[in-house]
Design an enzyme around this catalytic site. Structure first.
Site, PDB file in Angstrom:
ATOM      1  N   ASP A 120       0.662  -1.046   0.076  1.00 34.64           N
ATOM      2  CA  ASP A 120      -0.122  -0.052   0.019  1.00 34.64           C
ATOM      3  C   ASP A 120       0.936   1.249   0.029  1.00 34.64           C
ATOM      4  O   ASP A 120       1.815   1.022   0.808  1.00 34.64           O
ATOM      5  CB  ASP A 120      -0.910  -0.154   1.233  1.00 34.64           C
ATOM      6  CG  ASP A 120      -2.043   1.337   1.190  1.00 34.64           C
ATOM      7  OD1 ASP A 120      -1.493   2.257   1.260  1.00 34.64           O
ATOM      8  OD2 ASP A 120      -3.078   0.756   1.073  1.00 34.64           O
ATOM      9  N   SER A 126       6.537   5.645   1.414  1.00 37.24           N
ATOM     10  CA  SER A 126       7.436   6.224   2.414  1.00 37.24           C
ATOM     11  C   SER A 126       8.654   6.152   2.322  1.00 37.24           C
ATOM     12  O   SER A 126       9.433   7.176   2.652  1.00 37.24           O
ATOM     13  CB  SER A 126       7.070   5.624   3.982  1.00 37.24           C
ATOM     14  OG  SER A 126       5.740   6.090   4.416  1.00 37.24           O
ATOM     15  N   TYR A 127       9.221   5.303   1.512  1.00 39.85           N
ATOM     16  CA  TYR A 127      10.650   5.169   1.167  1.00 39.85           C
ATOM     17  C   TYR A 127      11.050   5.959   0.094  1.00 39.85           C
ATOM     18  O   TYR A 127      12.517   5.858  -0.112  1.00 39.85           O
ATOM     19  CB  TYR A 127      10.915   3.492   0.780  1.00 39.85           C
ATOM     20  CG  TYR A 127      10.683   2.523   2.005  1.00 39.85           C
ATOM     21  CD1 TYR A 127      12.098   2.303   2.449  1.00 39.85           C
ATOM     22  CD2 TYR A 127       9.594   1.956   2.487  1.00 39.85           C
ATOM     23  CE1 TYR A 127      11.879   1.364   3.555  1.00 39.85           C
ATOM     24  CE2 TYR A 127       9.577   1.157   3.631  1.00 39.85           C
ATOM     25  CZ  TYR A 127      10.889   0.929   4.120  1.00 39.85           C
ATOM     26  OH  TYR A 127      10.712   0.258   5.156  1.00 39.85           O
ATOM     27  N   MET A 240       2.040  -2.359  27.484  1.00 40.68           N
ATOM     28  CA  MET A 240       3.268  -3.512  27.821  1.00 40.68           C
ATOM     29  C   MET A 240       4.325  -2.690  28.274  1.00 40.68           C
ATOM     30  O   MET A 240       5.247  -3.259  29.024  1.00 40.68           O
ATOM     31  CB  MET A 240       3.672  -4.086  26.609  1.00 40.68           C
ATOM     32  CG  MET A 240       4.506  -3.242  25.266  1.00 40.68           C
ATOM     33  SD  MET A 240       4.749  -4.303  24.083  1.00 40.68           S
ATOM     34  CE  MET A 240       5.471  -3.210  22.703  1.00 40.68           C
ATOM     35  N   HIS A 257      11.631  -6.433  17.406  1.00 40.04           N
ATOM     36  CA  HIS A 257      12.210  -5.842  16.405  1.00 40.04           C
ATOM     37  C   HIS A 257      11.562  -4.631  15.893  1.00 40.04           C
ATOM     38  O   HIS A 257      12.160  -3.915  15.281  1.00 40.04           O
ATOM     39  CB  HIS A 257      12.406  -6.852  15.143  1.00 40.04           C
ATOM     40  CG  HIS A 257      11.011  -7.115  14.544  1.00 40.04           C
ATOM     41  ND1 HIS A 257      10.824  -7.604  13.201  1.00 40.04           N
ATOM     42  CD2 HIS A 257       9.644  -6.690  14.894  1.00 40.04           C
ATOM     43  CE1 HIS A 257       9.640  -7.622  12.808  1.00 40.04           C
ATOM     44  NE2 HIS A 257       8.943  -7.126  13.808  1.00 40.04           N
TER      45      HIS A 257
END
EC number: 2.1.1.150
Length: 352
Positions: A120, A126-127, A240, A257
């Protein structure tokens, strides 16, 4: 004597040019795959019951006659990349491969939602801003392009949030396939909390396989607020970084990650509190990548390094064993064990 340019043989230069062009145009790999998913081609072939001819395929797709040649080109390229098999008898036809079977909607193992989510423009677009991002002191890539952190963006954009959750659930199904053969992970446990467990895809499989095990899916309140549990499955909303429900074990699947080392330490310390409450000494099970360029095949290493760049855009990272070990020690854990899980994922068990 062969001519040279700047000390390089022409053959070296042309080989380098081929490598360069391969990567310049690599976006076509992803976009042609996205096209196949959007056109529902894996399902069309599956429903056909046998290899489908080009004429039948374009008839079902209802494309203009002027684009038939383009469909053939795209199918030929996708076949070259391993997504379809070309059968040449009376007419060129296409069959599914193992890879395209993973794109059949409605099947038990379908990664089509992952293709749609990652490719999408919200994410992949964004890259284009990597250069701008690399000069920003604190912002993530998505902070630069979306105007907020990725998780905040999901909260404010329910449609893409649904796409993201569907993608994570589809990926979980493949991980669950591996977990079915990992009885040792759950032996002796009475309870486990799946931190960041989303809609509970993994927890449901654990509950079905180990009906006496109490499972808690712990995620952001907006993720779990409308979900219903069962006899041994409950949903709990929370943060969390603040606290994690007590259990014999904590499961962190594709969680650490996403975060910096500093944030991972905060999460791991909360996990340690959750599994050592009331004098118990449980464990934390992590499903994530462990980079090992010496042992891994080149393709596996490439996937891990690609994901490392992807996680960097969230200010997270993929880690090698030494980096994992450093985190575990600093968080107060005594020892750990790493086992292979899938082609590129590892199962890491850490003990307080």
């Amino acid at each position: 004597m062969a001519s040279s340019i700047n000390g390089r043989k022409p053959s070296e230069i042309f080989k380098a040019q081929a490598l360069l062009y391969k990567h310049i145009y690599a976006f076509i790999d992803s976009m042609s795959l996205k096209w196949a998913v959007e056109m529902n081609i894996p399902n069309i072939i599956q429903n056909h019951g046998k290899p489908i001819s080009l004429s039948n395929l374009v008839s079902i797709l209802q494309v203009p006659s002027s684009k038939i040649g383009n469909v053939r080109r795209l199918m030929r390229y996708l076949a070259h990349n391993g997504f379809f098999e070309i059968i040449t008898k009376e007419e060129e036809s296409y069959a599914l491969t193992v890879a395209s079977e993973l794109l059949v909607r409605g099947s038990d193992l379908c990664l089509a939602p992952m293709v749609e989510c990652v490719l999408d423009p919200t994410l992949s677009g964004s890259y284009h801003e990597l250069k701008k991002w690399i000069y920003e002191e604190d912002l993530t890539l998505f902070g630069v392009t979306l105007g907020s952190g990725f998780w905040d963006f999901l909260d404010k954009n329910p449609e893409y949030n649904t796409s993201f959750n569907d993608a994570m659930a589809s990926d979980s199904k493949l991980i669950n396939l591996a977990l079915r053969d990992c009885d040792f992970v759950f032996d002796g446990l009475e309870s486990i909390v799946d931190v960041g467990g989303g809609t509970g895809t993994t927890a449901k499989i654990i509950c079905e396989t180990f009906p006496k095990l109490k499972c808690i899916v712990f995620d952001r309140p907006q993720v779990v607020e409308n979900l219903s549990g069962s006899n041994n499955l409950t949903y709990v909303g929370g943060d969390m970084f603040t606290s994690i429900p007590n259990a014999d074990a904590v499961l962190l699947k594709y969680i650490l990650h996403n975060w910096t080392d500093k944030d991972c330490l905060r999460i791991l310390k909360k996990c340690k509190e959750a599994v050592t409450n009331d004098g118990k000494r449980g464990k934390v099970t992590i499903i994530d990548m462990v980079i090992d360029k010496k042992k891994d095949e080149n393709q596996v290493t490439q996937i891990k390094l690609l994901m490392d760049v992807n996680m960097a855009c969230l200010n997270g990272k993929e880690r090698n064993e030494e980096e994992w070990k450093k985190l575990f020690i600093e968080a107060g854990f005594q020892h750990y064990k790493i086992s292979p899980l899938t082609g590129f994922l590892s199962l890491i068990e850490i003990y307080p």
